[in-house]
Write a protein that holds these residues in place. Structure first.
Motif, short mmCIF file in Angstrom:
data_model
loop_
_atom_site.label_atom_id
_atom_site.label_comp_id
_atom_site.label_asym_id
_atom_site.label_seq_id
_atom_site.Cartn_x
_atom_site.Cartn_y
_atom_site.Cartn_z
N LEU A 126 60.74 111.06 21.64
CA LEU A 126 59.37 110.56 21.60
C LEU A 126 58.85 110.47 20.17
O LEU A 126 58.13 109.54 19.83
N LEU A 127 59.25 111.42 19.34
CA LEU A 127 58.73 111.42 17.97
C LEU A 127 59.29 110.26 17.14
O LEU A 127 58.57 109.71 16.31
N LEU A 128 60.56 109.91 17.36
CA LEU A 128 61.15 108.81 16.58
C LEU A 128 60.42 107.48 16.82
O LEU A 128 60.02 106.82 15.86
N PRO A 129 60.19 107.06 18.08
CA PRO A 129 59.45 105.80 18.28
C PRO A 129 58.04 105.87 17.70
O PRO A 129 57.57 104.88 17.12
N LEU A 130 57.36 107.01 17.84
CA LEU A 130 56.02 107.13 17.27
C LEU A 130 56.05 107.01 15.75
O LEU A 130 55.19 106.37 15.14
N ALA A 131 57.05 107.62 15.12
CA ALA A 131 57.18 107.52 13.67
C ALA A 131 57.46 106.08 13.24
O ALA A 131 56.89 105.59 12.26
N ILE A 132 58.31 105.39 13.98
CA ILE A 132 58.63 103.99 13.66
C ILE A 132 57.38 103.12 13.79
O ILE A 132 57.09 102.30 12.92
N VAL A 133 56.64 103.31 14.88
CA VAL A 133 55.41 102.53 15.07
C VAL A 133 54.42 102.81 13.95
O VAL A 133 53.80 101.90 13.40
N TYR A 134 54.28 104.07 13.55
CA TYR A 134 53.37 104.42 12.47
C TYR A 134 53.78 103.74 11.16
O TYR A 134 52.95 103.15 10.48
N VAL A 135 55.06 103.81 10.84
CA VAL A 135 55.55 103.20 9.60
C VAL A 135 55.32 101.69 9.63
O VAL A 135 54.85 101.09 8.65
N MET A 136 55.62 101.06 10.77
CA MET A 136 55.43 99.62 10.87
C MET A 136 53.95 99.25 10.73
O MET A 136 53.61 98.26 10.07
N HIS A 137 53.06 100.03 11.32
CA HIS A 137 51.64 99.74 11.20
C HIS A 137 51.13 99.95 9.77
O HIS A 137 50.23 99.25 9.34
N ARG A 138 51.70 100.91 9.06
CA ARG A 138 51.29 101.13 7.67
C ARG A 138 51.62 99.92 6.81
O ARG A 138 50.89 99.60 5.88
N TRP A 139 52.75 99.25 7.11
CA TRP A 139 53.16 98.11 6.31
C TRP A 139 52.59 96.80 6.83
O TRP A 139 52.30 95.90 6.07
N ILE A 140 52.45 96.66 8.13
CA ILE A 140 52.00 95.39 8.70
C ILE A 140 50.49 95.36 8.89
O ILE A 140 49.85 94.36 8.67
N GLY A 141 49.90 96.45 9.28
CA GLY A 141 48.48 96.49 9.60
C GLY A 141 48.32 96.86 11.07
O GLY A 141 49.26 96.76 11.85
N TRP A 142 47.14 97.29 11.45
CA TRP A 142 46.96 97.81 12.79
C TRP A 142 46.81 96.73 13.84
O TRP A 142 47.36 96.80 14.90
N TYR A 143 46.03 95.74 13.60
CA TYR A 143 45.84 94.70 14.59
C TYR A 143 45.28 93.47 13.91
O TYR A 143 44.47 93.59 12.98
N PRO A 144 45.66 92.29 14.36
CA PRO A 144 45.12 91.08 13.74
C PRO A 144 43.61 90.94 13.99
O PRO A 144 43.04 91.65 14.81
#
Length: 192
Positions: free
Chosen positions: A1-19
């Motif tokens: 569970l922690l790995l997917p949450l970490a990946i989502v967090y990293v992706m949001h830090r680089w991409i942004g939270w929502y359009p």
């Protein structure tokens, strides 16, 4: 569970939270009615396909069954909503959510990560080769058609009526209900 949450967090830090939020619809009742019609047509087509196939045809589809499945999926799930929204409602690329990526390195990272995750079953010792028909259905129907239908059309229309947070909930409910025919009449039902 922690790995997917970490990946989502990293992706949001680089991409942004929502359009940026969509502009509010001038006719919310029409948007809701269109959602209902699109969803109902898709459910009727899916259920009709499942009810006209045998257990074996659904569990191990032949090329003919795979092509027929794609035809049942492409018209109500893609062509009708896409055509209606483009021709009648005059949606443009941006209205469908097509924009340039904000971070190309994140796009490459995401594709590599999910490509690797998709290859993991191949390295499993109990992996059995699948027919190309099954692979085509698996790649085409859920990955492309469902995401387009639910994320672009249904959620996009809901967001214009109720905002993004409620749209996620309502779209999720319709997404779950869309899987009822598959669970009761599809290969998963026969497998249990």
């Amino acid at each position: 569970l922690l790995l997917p949450l970490a990946i989502v967090y990293v992706m949001h830090r680089w991409i942004g939270w929502y359009p940026d939020q969509w502009k509010t619809s001038v006719n919310p009742k029409r948007e809701i009615a269109e959602i209902g019609v699109f969803w109902l047509l898709a459910m009727i087509a899916s259920t009709a396909f499942l009810l006209t196939r045998s257990q074996e045809e659904l569990s191990v589809p032949t090329t003919a069954v795979a092509l027929e499945h794609m035809a049942y999926a492409v018209v109500p799930w893609l062509i009708l909503p896409l055509g209606y929204m483009a021709l009648v409602r005059k949606w443009r690329w941006h209205d469908f959510g097509f924009t340039l990526p904000k971070s190309w390195p994140m796009i490459v990272f995401g594709l590599a990560l999910f490509g690797l995750a998709g290859m993991l079953p191949v390295f499993n010792s109990s992996f059995e080769p699948m027919s190309w028909a099954f692979v085509a259905i698996a790649a085409y129907q859920p990955a492309f058609i469902e995401e387009f239908f639910f994320r672009v059309i249904i959620q996009g229309k809901f967001e214009r009526v109720v905002g993004p947070t409620k749209a996620w909930i309502y779209t999720g409910i319709l997404f779950g209900l869309a899987h009822v025919p598959v669970d009761f009449f599809g290969p998963q039902f026969y497998a249990n």
